[in-house]
Design a protein around this motif. Structure first.
Motif, PDB file in Angstrom:
ATOM      1  N   PHE A  79       0.832  -1.204   0.000  1.00 28.18           N
ATOM      2  CA  PHE A  79       0.000   0.000   0.000  1.00 28.18           C
ATOM      3  C   PHE A  79       0.869   1.258   0.000  1.00 28.18           C
ATOM      4  CE2 PHE A  79      -3.103  -2.988   1.919  1.00 28.18           C
ATOM      5  CZ  PHE A  79      -4.111  -2.833   0.966  1.00 28.18           C
ATOM      6  N   ASN A  80       0.440   2.221  -0.813  1.00 24.22           N
ATOM      7  CA  ASN A  80       1.131   3.504  -0.873  1.00 24.22           C
ATOM      8  C   ASN A  80       0.529   4.427   0.201  1.00 24.22           C
ATOM      9  OD1 ASN A  80       2.249   5.977  -1.455  1.00 24.22           O
ATOM     10  ND2 ASN A  80       1.791   5.909  -3.644  1.00 24.22           N
ATOM     11  N   PRO A  81       1.292   4.766   1.231  1.00 24.45           N
ATOM     12  CA  PRO A  81       0.749   5.596   2.316  1.00 24.45           C
ATOM     13  C   PRO A  81       0.391   7.012   1.866  1.00 24.45           C
ATOM     14  CG  PRO A  81       3.119   5.363   2.551  1.00 24.45           C
ATOM     15  CD  PRO A  81       2.712   4.434   1.454  1.00 24.45           C
ATOM     16  N   ASP A  82       0.983   7.446   0.764  1.00 23.70           N
ATOM     17  CA  ASP A  82       0.734   8.807   0.291  1.00 23.70           C
ATOM     18  C   ASP A  82      -0.481   8.897  -0.633  1.00 23.70           C
ATOM     19  OD1 ASP A  82       2.994   9.732   1.661  1.00 23.70           O
ATOM     20  OD2 ASP A  82       4.298   9.144  -0.012  1.00 23.70           O
ATOM     21  N   PRO A  84      -3.948   6.773  -0.902  1.00 28.84           N
ATOM     22  CA  PRO A  84      -4.859   5.701  -0.491  1.00 28.84           C
ATOM     23  C   PRO A  84      -5.464   4.982  -1.699  1.00 28.84           C
ATOM     24  CG  PRO A  84      -5.234   7.662   0.815  1.00 28.84           C
ATOM     25  CD  PRO A  84      -4.288   8.066  -0.279  1.00 28.84           C
ATOM     26  N   GLY A  85      -5.443   3.650  -1.645  1.00 31.65           N
ATOM     27  CA  GLY A  85      -6.015   2.860  -2.725  1.00 31.65           C
ATOM     28  C   GLY A  85      -5.023   2.495  -3.807  1.00 31.65           C
ATOM     29  N   SER A  86      -3.818   3.037  -3.736  1.00 31.85           N
ATOM     30  CA  SER A  86      -2.796   2.714  -4.733  1.00 31.85           C
ATOM     31  C   SER A  86      -1.682   1.882  -4.098  1.00 31.85           C
ATOM     32  CB  SER A  86      -2.212   3.997  -5.341  1.00 31.85           C
ATOM     33  OG  SER A  86      -1.509   4.740  -4.360  1.00 31.85           O
ATOM     34  N   TYR A  87      -0.840   1.330  -4.971  1.00 37.70           N
ATOM     35  CA  TYR A  87       0.233   0.453  -4.504  1.00 37.70           C
ATOM     36  C   TYR A  87       1.590   0.937  -4.997  1.00 37.70           C
ATOM     37  CZ  TYR A  87      -3.274  -3.069  -3.215  1.00 37.70           C
ATOM     38  OH  TYR A  87      -4.329  -3.735  -2.645  1.00 37.70           O
ATOM     39  N   ILE A  88       2.610   0.559  -4.272  1.00 40.71           N
ATOM     40  CA  ILE A  88       3.986   0.745  -4.704  1.00 40.71           C
ATOM     41  C   ILE A  88       4.526  -0.652  -5.006  1.00 40.71           C
ATOM     42  CG2 ILE A  88       6.313   1.477  -4.049  1.00 40.71           C
ATOM     43  CD1 ILE A  88       5.043   3.505  -2.165  1.00 40.71           C
ATOM     44  N   TYR A  89       5.102  -0.826  -6.186  1.00 38.64           N
ATOM     45  CA  TYR A  89       5.578  -2.143  -6.580  1.00 38.64           C
ATOM     46  C   TYR A  89       7.103  -2.215  -6.509  1.00 38.64           C
ATOM     47  CZ  TYR A  89       0.847  -3.048  -8.185  1.00 38.64           C
ATOM     48  OH  TYR A  89      -0.504  -3.223  -8.236  1.00 38.64           O
TER      49      TYR A  89
END
Length: 244
Positions: A79-82, A84-89
């Motif tokens: 999860f991308n903390p910056d 919401p709802g997106s991801y870091i791969y």
């Protein structure tokens, strides 16, 4: 089963047909690619590939100077903390994953044997992965026909529009896969509409082959081409005996 509308009601047949056409892939109308109507010229592929699975020659043809096994990078999302709802791969090589789990990397290693669930899974491409772009850029240096590349796609994917694609000729490969055949520039290798089953330029300088059930691919090519790929740190590839 037809999807539901926002109000929770099932779509009518007409609404579903419109939704289906919008969300499925029409193989007769893929941007940058043309359908190969006469697939007889690819008969050499059918005869140059093995009938039994378990080796490179089940995915790529025999008769090339060198063979490589390309390992798709492990992909893990968090999860991308910056946002919401997106991801870091994050991407790692098989060698990195193996060593982190006290395993020994080698040319025939299997992903399930060297990894744990927390390592993620190998992917042929991803949101932030440069793997496919780097691979095709390198391969394009070793063909005299980079603008004439044949792409072969399995017809079994559920997001193919069967209504518009059913009249197209199908190439049957030894794996039992029936495939659509399209042609275009080598750049179409990057993020194609579907995962590529096989890819070969007009001059047959190399041939790339994989399968929907594999997390790696095989490459048949010249020794010079394979050596160049092995020296590229963005591509994890091992030279193999095609019969292994």
């Amino acid at each position: 089963m037809a999807p539901f509308l926002a109000a929770g009601e099932k779509m009518t047949d007409e609404e579903y047909d419109a939704w289906y056409d919008q969300h499925s892939i029409d193989m007769t109308n893929v941007e940058g690619l043309e359908v190969v109507v006469d697939i007889s010229k690819l008969g050499w592929l059918r005869h140059a590939m093995g009938e039994e699975g378990g080796s490179a020659l089940f995915s790529v043809p025999e008769g090339y100077e060198a063979y490589g096994r390309i390992l798709f990078p492990f992909e893990k999302g968090e999860f991308n903390p910056d946002e919401p709802g997106s991801y870091i791969y994050h991407y790692r090589s098989w060698a990195e994953v193996a060593l982190s789990n006290n395993k020994t990397p080698h040319s025939l290693m299997q992903s399930v044997a060297i990894s744990t669930e927390s390592d993620g899974r190998p992917q042929s491409g991803g949101t932030n992965s440069t793997f496919e772009a780097t691979l095709i850029a390198e391969l394009s240096k070793f063909t005299s026909t980079p603008s004439e590349v044949t792409f072969v796609y399995w017809n079994g994917y559920g997001n193919i529009n069967e209504k518009t694609s059913e009249r197209l000729p199908l190439l049957e490969l030894p794996q039992g896969r029936q495939c659509y055949v399209l042609t275009g520039d080598s750049g179409r290798f990057i993020r194609p509409p579907l995962r590529i089953q096989l890819c070969v330029p007009e001059d047959r300088a190399w041939c790339y082959g994989s399968d929907t059930d594999l997390d790696y691919a095989y490459l048949a090519c010249s020794q010079a081409c394979l050596d160049a790929l092995c020296q590229n740190e963005s591509i994890e590839i091992y030279q193999i005996d095609p019969g292994e």
